[in-house]
Structures are given as C-alpha cells and as structure tokens.
Design a protein around this motif. Structure first.
Motif, PDB file in Angstrom:
ATOM      1  N   GLY A 104     -17.939 -12.168   2.341  1.00  0.00           N
ATOM      2  CA  GLY A 104     -18.144 -12.396   0.922  1.00  0.00           C
ATOM      3  C   GLY A 104     -17.119 -13.319   0.312  1.00  0.00           C
ATOM      4  N   GLY A 105     -15.979 -13.467   0.966  1.00  0.00           N
ATOM      5  CA  GLY A 105     -14.988 -14.402   0.475  1.00  0.00           C
ATOM      6  C   GLY A 105     -14.183 -13.836  -0.681  1.00  0.00           C
ATOM      7  N   ALA A 106     -13.148 -14.530  -1.009  1.00  0.00           N
ATOM      8  CA  ALA A 106     -12.281 -14.180  -2.132  1.00  0.00           C
ATOM      9  C   ALA A 106     -11.549 -15.429  -2.553  1.00  0.00           C
ATOM     10  CB  ALA A 106     -11.292 -13.075  -1.732  1.00  0.00           C
ATOM     11  N   THR A 107     -11.202 -15.492  -3.803  1.00  0.00           N
ATOM     12  CA  THR A 107     -10.447 -16.641  -4.304  1.00  0.00           C
ATOM     13  C   THR A 107      -8.969 -16.462  -3.974  1.00  0.00           C
ATOM     14  OG1 THR A 107     -10.036 -15.626  -6.460  1.00  0.00           O
ATOM     15  CG2 THR A 107     -12.091 -16.873  -6.185  1.00  0.00           C
ATOM     16  N   PRO A 108      -8.207 -17.546  -3.929  1.00  0.00           N
ATOM     17  CA  PRO A 108      -6.760 -17.400  -3.695  1.00  0.00           C
ATOM     18  C   PRO A 108      -6.096 -16.547  -4.767  1.00  0.00           C
ATOM     19  CG  PRO A 108      -7.459 -19.695  -3.474  1.00  0.00           C
ATOM     20  CD  PRO A 108      -8.628 -18.948  -4.005  1.00  0.00           C
ATOM     21  N   GLN A 109      -6.593 -16.654  -5.989  1.00  0.00           N
ATOM     22  CA  GLN A 109      -6.004 -15.860  -7.070  1.00  0.00           C
ATOM     23  C   GLN A 109      -6.222 -14.370  -6.837  1.00  0.00           C
ATOM     24  OE1 GLN A 109      -8.097 -18.461  -7.520  1.00  0.00           O
ATOM     25  NE2 GLN A 109      -6.599 -20.002  -8.167  1.00  0.00           N
ATOM     26  N   GLU A 110      -7.387 -13.994  -6.336  1.00  0.00           N
ATOM     27  CA  GLU A 110      -7.656 -12.585  -6.056  1.00  0.00           C
ATOM     28  C   GLU A 110      -6.831 -12.090  -4.876  1.00  0.00           C
ATOM     29  OE1 GLU A 110     -12.345 -12.395  -7.468  1.00  0.00           O
ATOM     30  OE2 GLU A 110     -11.822 -12.834  -5.388  1.00  0.00           O
ATOM     31  N   MET A 111      -6.697 -12.906  -3.854  1.00  0.00           N
ATOM     32  CA  MET A 111      -5.963 -12.477  -2.676  1.00  0.00           C
ATOM     33  C   MET A 111      -4.476 -12.344  -2.956  1.00  0.00           C
ATOM     34  SD  MET A 111      -7.885 -14.759   0.225  1.00  0.00           S
ATOM     35  CE  MET A 111      -6.983 -14.029   1.593  1.00  0.00           C
ATOM     36  N   LEU A 112      -3.941 -13.243  -3.763  1.00  0.00           N
ATOM     37  CA  LEU A 112      -2.504 -13.249  -4.040  1.00  0.00           C
ATOM     38  C   LEU A 112      -2.154 -12.498  -5.316  1.00  0.00           C
ATOM     39  CD1 LEU A 112      -1.778 -16.971  -3.106  1.00  0.00           C
ATOM     40  CD2 LEU A 112      -1.287 -14.939  -1.750  1.00  0.00           C
TER      41      LEU A 112
ATOM     42  N   GLN B  94      10.511  -8.212   0.549  1.00  0.00           N
ATOM     43  CA  GLN B  94       9.079  -8.471   0.599  1.00  0.00           C
ATOM     44  C   GLN B  94       8.827  -9.820   1.259  1.00  0.00           C
ATOM     45  OE1 GLN B  94       7.561  -8.681  -3.375  1.00  0.00           O
ATOM     46  NE2 GLN B  94       8.831 -10.418  -3.973  1.00  0.00           N
ATOM     47  N   PRO B  95       7.673 -10.001   1.866  1.00  0.00           N
ATOM     48  CA  PRO B  95       7.392 -11.269   2.528  1.00  0.00           C
ATOM     49  C   PRO B  95       6.846 -12.312   1.557  1.00  0.00           C
ATOM     50  CG  PRO B  95       5.598  -9.745   2.898  1.00  0.00           C
ATOM     51  CD  PRO B  95       6.635  -8.988   2.107  1.00  0.00           C
ATOM     52  N   VAL B  96       6.920 -13.537   1.977  1.00  0.00           N
ATOM     53  CA  VAL B  96       6.219 -14.609   1.279  1.00  0.00           C
ATOM     54  C   VAL B  96       4.734 -14.486   1.627  1.00  0.00           C
ATOM     55  CG1 VAL B  96       5.973 -17.106   1.006  1.00  0.00           C
ATOM     56  CG2 VAL B  96       8.247 -16.098   1.392  1.00  0.00           C
ATOM     57  N   ALA B  97       3.895 -14.449   0.625  1.00  0.00           N
ATOM     58  CA  ALA B  97       2.472 -14.235   0.847  1.00  0.00           C
ATOM     59  C   ALA B  97       1.719 -15.564   0.868  1.00  0.00           C
ATOM     60  CB  ALA B  97       1.892 -13.326  -0.229  1.00  0.00           C
ATOM     61  N   GLU B  98       0.884 -15.735   1.872  1.00  0.00           N
ATOM     62  CA  GLU B  98      -0.024 -16.873   1.958  1.00  0.00           C
ATOM     63  C   GLU B  98      -1.447 -16.349   2.131  1.00  0.00           C
ATOM     64  OE1 GLU B  98       2.558 -20.539   3.911  1.00  0.00           O
ATOM     65  OE2 GLU B  98       0.949 -19.581   5.062  1.00  0.00           O
ATOM     66  N   ALA B  99      -2.415 -17.076   1.586  1.00  0.00           N
ATOM     67  CA  ALA B  99      -3.817 -16.679   1.676  1.00  0.00           C
ATOM     68  C   ALA B  99      -4.613 -17.799   2.317  1.00  0.00           C
ATOM     69  CB  ALA B  99      -4.370 -16.358   0.293  1.00  0.00           C
ATOM     70  N   TYR B 100      -5.293 -17.460   3.412  1.00  0.00           N
ATOM     71  CA  TYR B 100      -6.205 -18.430   4.040  1.00  0.00           C
ATOM     72  C   TYR B 100      -7.619 -18.130   3.557  1.00  0.00           C
ATOM     73  CZ  TYR B 100      -8.904 -21.009   7.498  1.00  0.00           C
ATOM     74  OH  TYR B 100      -9.799 -21.869   8.102  1.00  0.00           O
ATOM     75  N   CYS B 101      -8.210 -19.060   2.823  1.00  0.00           N
ATOM     76  CA  CYS B 101      -9.551 -18.893   2.259  1.00  0.00           C
ATOM     77  C   CYS B 101     -10.534 -19.737   3.068  1.00  0.00           C
ATOM     78  CB  CYS B 101      -9.573 -19.317   0.790  1.00  0.00           C
ATOM     79  SG  CYS B 101      -8.539 -18.291  -0.271  1.00  0.00           S
ATOM     80  N   TRP B 102     -11.482 -19.061   3.703  1.00  0.00           N
ATOM     81  CA  TRP B 102     -12.458 -19.748   4.549  1.00  0.00           C
ATOM     82  C   TRP B 102     -13.888 -19.551   4.072  1.00  0.00           C
ATOM     83  CZ3 TRP B 102     -15.874 -16.336   7.002  1.00  0.00           C
ATOM     84  CH2 TRP B 102     -15.479 -14.999   7.055  1.00  0.00           C
TER      85      TRP B 102
END
Length: 809
Positions: free
Chosen positions: A33-41, A76-84
């Motif tokens: 279903g996917g997610a936007t970078p804003q939602e993931m982060l 805390q870690p640096v968060a990255e989001a891979y959106c495919w």
C-alpha cells in the motif's frame, strides 16, 4: 483447527550496553500500500537523500547530515525511509497490467518449486515445463484475439448479410458489397492487424518496463567469496545452464550476484514469445487459405501454401528450442545478449506473417465464407496440452519434495503445479469470456451456437463448455467456504477464555472478548489458503477435462448437446451455459474496474495489494510479458544504500527495519550484501510474511535453510508478530541454541479496557502500526545495543546475559 495463540514470550534480560562512538542508522522500508516519507518519518519536513521520483531514500530535514554530528544521536538512530510505492502504483492506466494476470501467476509457479539438493536435471525439467505452460498462455491469448478479429468479425459477421447490415462499419467487408475487401482471404488479412498489434504491444510493454524496472545492476561487489556462515548446500539454481562443474555449497539463491539481473533470459523469452504470437496469427491466416486451395482447383498454386505453412512450422520449432534450451543464470550478472536471436527470431516470424497475409490476399473469386473457421481442434489440443504439462509438472514437483520433505511446504510440494493450473484457468476464462461477449454482441437477439435465430455460428464449442463449468465450480466452492466459516466461528469461541486469561485481572467484557477472538480467528484463515488453492486447482483440472470431452463428443454447445436428455438436465445445461457466459463477462468488467480502483485508492490497494506485490516481487523467469518486477529495482537500491553508508561510516551501526512486504525486500537486500558488510547490519522485521507466506509457498528461496543462513549472516535479527495479523507471523528459525529471533505474539490491543493511562478504548491494530507498540522500540534498542565495533566482546556479553544475536554459525 487453529490452535490457541501462545502467551507472549518474555523479554530477554536487559544488560548494560557498551558505549559506542559510531552513529546508528535505521533504514525503514514500508510494506503493501505504500507510505509517504512524512508518514514513515513522522515529520512533515523531509528531504530526499538519494533516488528519483519513483523510488528514493528520505530523511528528516534536521537529520540530513546526521553522520557529521554523532553527539546528537547517542540515544537514537538517524532515521531514513526508503519509499518504493511508485514502483507498484501510479495512474489508473496501470490497471491494464491486470490483463496480464495469467502471465504473472504462471511466473509465480516457476519460483514455487520445492527445495532440491543435487537434483539439477529435475530442477531444470521443472523450469522447462513451467516455461512451456507460459508459452501456451501466449499462444492462447493470441488465438483468442484471432478468434474475435478473424473468425467472429471478418469471417462470420462480414460473411453473413444480416450481421453485416446491423454493423454498418463492416459494410466495406461484406460480400454483398462486392468490393476488393469482400473476398474472405482479404478480410482475414486485414483483420490480422488486430492480433498482430496486440503482440507488438506486449513486446513494447515488456521492453519498456524492463528498462524502467529491471535494468538496475546489482552491486559490483568484490566480496562475493563464499564464507562458512553464509554457505548452504543447495542445488546449482533453478534451470541452471549446463555446467560441467559439480554442485558445491554456494550462497543462497537470493544472495547470488545475478539473481536480480536476468537480462539475457528475459530478452530471449521476449523474442520467443513475440515470435510465437506472430506465428499464431500467421497460422490462422495462412491455414484458412491453404485449406481452401487444397480443396479446389483455384488460381493459387498449392505449393505456395505448403511453403508458407512449412516455414511457420520450422520457425515454431526454433521458438520451442529457445524456450526449452536455457534457464536463468544466477551465479554472475547475465549481461550478455543473444543479439542475432533477439533480432532475427521475431523478425523472421513477422516476415512469415507478411507472407501469409500476401498469400491469403491472392484473388480467389469463388471463395465464400460460411459457418466458422475450423479452429475448434486447435483450441482443444491447446487446452489438452496445458493439462498434460501441468500433470507432468506435478509429477516432477512431487519427486523433488519427496527428496527433501519440508513439513511447512504447501500441498506437499504441489503448490507450483496448482498455481500453474490456476494460470491456465484464468487465461481460458479471460480469453473465452471476451469471445463469448463479442459473439453475443454481434448476434443481436440470437444466441450463438444454439441455431435458433442466430446469424453467426459463434465461437468454438469448447469455449461455451468452459463457460458452462464456471457455475458448477462456484457451487463446489460453497462446501469449503462453509467449512471455513464454521471452523472460524468455533475457533473464535474457544479463544474467548484464552484472551480473558491474557488480560487478567482486568474485568471481562464479553463484547470486547468476542471481537478480539473473531479477529484472531479470521487472521488464522491465511493458513488455510493452500488447501483452498488445491481444491480449486483440482476441481478446475477435472472440470476442464470434462469440458474438453463434452465438446469433443457432442461437437455442440451444452444447451444443444443436452437436447432430448430430459427437462431437468436440459434446463440445467441452458442455465449453466447462459449463466457462465454472463459471469465471465461481468467478472471481467469487475476485474478491470477493481484493478483501476486499487491503483487509485490506497485502502483498496491494501486489501489486494499483498497478492499483487507477491506476484510482481519475482523476476520474469517464465513469462516475459508478465507485469514488471519491482524488486529488481528495489533490492539493488537497498543493498547499494547499505553498502554505501557502511563504507563511509566506519564505526557506524545499521538497522534495516522492514514492515510486511518491506521485510521481504529488506531480507533480500541483506542477502545481496558483501560478506564484510552483513555482520555490521541488524535486521528488524514486523508483520513479516517471510515464513508464513514466502517460506511455505517458495521453500527453495525462503525455506528453513535460507532463513537460517540469513540469521547466521547478519549480526542480529528480531521479528515482531501478532496473532491478529493475517499476513505476518513468526519466522520459525530452527537452531541450537535457540536464537530467539521471534518476539510474539505481541498484545493486541495493548489494553483490554479503559485504564487510567489509556482512558479511551485501544484499537486492534492487526497488521498495521507496529511502531505504536512499546515492544518495537525495545527490539530496536536491543539490536542497536548488540551492534558494536567489538564483535567478540558483544558475543561474550550475549552469552553471559542470556540474550541472542548471531548464532554460533
């Protein structure tokens, strides 16, 4: 009967983590279903780090240069989001890919073979049989287009005055007009443009989508030497080309350099299937003219037709040789191309099609069209051939399974043949449905094939028989559906006391308990899918055999064949024929409309997205016209990102965190990493179908052996799952000592009733929002604590404190 869910497993003892100086990175991969970078982060301000508008890695704006300021990220870690999501969704036009569903399904059958060790010939035979089934589907699709354009339109309707008068746009083809196009051969030659254009469109889409999706080269890693922790005694790969070297322990299949880059095979299959499509059209055009020339002394020499048909047969033999000769080569990137074959094979077939069109266009003044083109035998042999191939595939698959009988493999290794049977059934329903609906439309008030008030003969009798078995199949399916409903209700009732015990001592709430139990019981239905598929496939094979036998014996549509057999049987045959025909047409419309809505509506996409994403996850190894494989872009993306970050951050720690289908992409990317990189990576999966779906249906690639090898190759792994999740589940790593990869089942909902801390009712999350559970943060912190620059010291700490990470292997 679904067993009661076990109580949540206790958390491992905590221990003081060592002081790390390297920055930690969490690479998030979303699911279906996917997610936007804003939602993931969880931040409206994001920036793209690398990638394009289709698939990219994003960070919060404030984290854009987190590696340069490690003091900010000690806790805390640096968060990255891979959106495919751009690889599998987009504008509504992509719903047309759903028309290629039979091709996608048969491609799945290629990857469903059982685990095999030292059975190279059997594995190769399995791949050859699947590719032959795939080739038959291309021929079936093209033959159906020929049936509509050449037979129904050009031959039957244009040759019948009553039908041509109702369709004014066919007037220039009518025999009554007496124009240049009125001769049957010329009408067939003109109508051949339609199926030929369809084949050309499929070739174009396959070529274009390969460039957009599947041309991402994997890592040019120098560190692909085998290491003891990652080696696995498996066969030399599916359909490996002839190799004099003996089978040796190699990397798991998904870790081989060429797994996600099968350029040569896709190009060869694309050339072969394109040629097969053109040859099918050429055979339909030239065959009709040659039959007329053989039956009369006309102006055209008979040897011309024999020469054209002989050329078609020779080219068809070359197509079969290309399809059977070579499978995938996964040990190295398959960058070579068979230039002459790719160029000349489709070109030769196109030349033969042109010769067939010229041959059929030769003037034959006395030739008149009547009845239908004699294509009935062709459809019967094509259907019988598909059934024989599926049965042979089942024999090979069962032999492979008996060699290594893994108990979790679905249908005792017969999942691939069952799915191949469904692909053939889908192809028959879709192509037959189009022919049935076009015939009904052209015939106006009449019913094609019934002989009462019909202007045209209609499509082949076999297609009417196949449509008639659909209502019968639906009636048969009522039995397993009722069994599932009853079993789910009984399971929900038994789960009631278990759920109340889990949330004790909170006061019981009958309504709340019943809802939780119902959701858990419904989630367990996923595990019943294999036997449902088995029942449908078996019934389809038997009913299809009956349809071929009935059409062959009676040579009439079911409504006519049942005449004189009694009022009850006559009524049933008429009802089955008409109902099946309308069900095909109505289902086809709903299918396309639903697919379009799924691409535009995120909620609808989540409903059916898991099946579509599973189908398009795998490379096109059997059918080149299947929808494109997004993983051939996504997996190299993730592997490249992890390798680049670890190489530029010497003391950094990396956790790749995947949800649902994202966990499959994450695991596949980890398999592709060089040996020196994998021990610096931790894997966090949640709501993951790695074992529950992929491990059971694709045991050769996600079975117990490959998953155990994955666990031993990464530094540490945690998997979170819920009993209310219909998709995710435990990964069931079997090792000694117990690696404790699985964490679950997690409590869902987090609170049974209203509490002081949670005064409003907590939702039942099921497959979503795993980050909302405190166990997610605990698991991530545990992984980050185990990752460190001093690996031996970490192993010692784990042994002393009872925690788990990478096992002794």
């Amino acid at each position: 009967m679904a067993p009661a869910a076990p109580p949540p497993s206790p958390s491992p003892p905590a221990y003081e983590p060592p002081q790390h100086t390297g920055t930690a990175l969490e690479l998030l991969v979303h699911g279906v279903g996917g997610a936007t970078p804003q939602e993931m982060l969880d931040d409206p301000r994001t920036v793209r780090v690398t990638g394009d508008t289709t698939a990219a890695v994003y960070r919060r704006t404030e984290d854009a240069h987190g590696e340069k300021h490690p003091e900010r990220y000690r806790n805390q870690p640096v968060a990255e989001a891979y959106c495919w999501s751009g690889l599998t969704s987009g504008n509504g036009s992509r719903a047309l890919w759903l028309l290629l569903l039979p091709f996608m399904v048969v491609n799945l059958a290629h990857w469903m073979r059982p685990t095999a060790t030292g059975r190279t010939r059997a594995v190769r035979l399995y791949g050859v049989l699947v590719r032959l089934v795939a080739l038959s589907l291309t021929v079936l699709l093209t033959a159906a287009a020929c049936e509509v354009a050449l037979d129904l339109l050009a031959w039957q309707c244009a040759g019948a005055d009553a039908c041509a008068e109702r369709r004014s746009w066919l007037g220039f083809l009518s025999e009554r007009q007496g124009g240049w196009w009125s001769q049957p051969g010329r009408r067939l030659a003109l109508a051949a443009v339609v199926p030929a254009a369809l084949v050309g469109l499929l070739w174009y889409l396959s070529n274009r989508t390969w460039s957009a999706y599947e041309s991402q080269r994997p890592l040019d890693g120098e560190d692909f030497a085998e290491d003891e922790s990652f080696a696995a005694a498996v066969d030399r790969g599916p359909d490996a080309e002839d190799d004099p070297r003996p089978a040796v322990p190699v990397r798991p299949a998904l870790g081989r350099p060429g797994f996600w880059y099968g350029r040569r095979l896709v190009a060869r299959l694309r050339a072969a299937h394109t040629a097969a499509g053109f040859l099918t059209v050429a055979a339909a055009v030239a065959g009709a003219a040659a039959r007329y020339d053989r039956g009369t002394e006309g102006p055209v020499p008979r040897f011309i037709g024999a020469a054209v048909e002989g050329g078609i047969v020779l080219c068809a033999l070359v197509v079969l040789w290309v399809v059977c000769r070579r499978g995938r080569s996964e040990r190295t990137c398959d960058t070579r191309l068979d230039g002459a074959l790719i160029s000349y094979l489709p070109g030769s077939a196109l030349v033969l099609l042109g010769l067939a069109v010229l041959y059929a266009s030769w003037s034959r003044p006395d030739w008149q069209s009547s009845g239908a083109l004699p294509v009935e035998t062709a459809f019967r042999f094509l259907t019988l051939g598909q059934g024989v191939l599926v049965v042979a595939l089942a024999v090979v698959a069962l032999g492979l399974y008996r060699r290594i009988p893994e108990p979790r493999t679905v249908l005792y290794g017969l999942g691939g043949p069952a799915v191949a049977m469904l692909a053939c059934a889908l192809g028959g329903v879709m192509t037959g449905g189009v022919a049935q609906r076009v015939a009904d439309w052209l015939d106006g008030p009449g019913t094609p094939g019934m002989g009462r008030g019909s202007d045209i003969a209609g499509p082949p009798v076999l297609l009417s028989w196949q449509a008639s078995v659909i209502p019968v199949l639906l009636l048969l399916l009522l039995v397993p559906v009722l069994v599932l409903v009853v079993r789910t209700a009984r399971t929900a009732r038994r789960l009631g006391p278990v759920i109340e015990a889990e949330y004790a001592p909170e006061p019981s709430d009958e309504g709340r308990t019943r809802r939780i139990a119902r959701i858990r019981a419904a989630a367990a239905l996923t595990d019943s899918a294999p036997w449902i598929v088995g029942v449908v496939s078996t019934a389809t094979l038997l009913l299809g055999t009956g349809a071929v036998a009935g059409s062959w014996y009676s040579d009439q549509v079911p409504g006519r064949a049942a005449d004189g057999s009694g009022p009850l049987l006559e009524s049933f045959a008429d009802a089955a024929q008409s109902t099946g025909s309308w069900l095909i047409g109505f289902g086809f419309i709903l299918f396309v409309a639903g697919g379009r809505r799924a691409y535009k509506d995120a909620s609808a996409r989540r409903t059916i997205g898991i099946l579509w994403d599973v189908g398009t996850f795998w490379p096109r190894a059997a059918h080149p016209f299947a929808p494109p494989c997004y993983a051939e872009r996504a997996v190299p993306d993730l592997a490249s990102r992890m390798s680049a970050w670890t190489s530029t951050t010497p003391r950094g720690r990396l956790v790749i965190s995947g949800h649902s289908q994202g966990s499959v992409l994450a695991a596949s990317a980890v398999w592709q990493l060089p040996d020196a990189t994998r021990p610096r990576v931790a894997l966090l999966t949640y709501g993951s179908p790695l074992e529950r779906l992929y491990g059971r249906w694709f045991p050769a690639y996600f079975g117990p052996g490959p998953l155990l090898g994955l666990h031993r190759s990464v530094h540490c792994w945690r998997n979170l799952w819920r009993a209310t999740d219909p998709i995710g589940g435990p990964v069931r790593i079997c090792a000694d000592p117990d690696p404790s990869v699985d964490r679950g089942p997690l409590k869902d909902p987090l609170a049974y009733g209203r509490t002081t801390e949670l005064p409003l009712p907590e939702p039942i999350l099921g497959h979503s929002d795993y980050q909302a559970d405190p166990a997610f943060a605990d698991a991530r912190a545990d992984l980050l604590a185990e990752l460190g620059p001093q690996v031996p010291r970490q192993a010692e700490a784990r042994t002393q404190k009872g925690t788990s990470g990478r096992s002794s292997g």
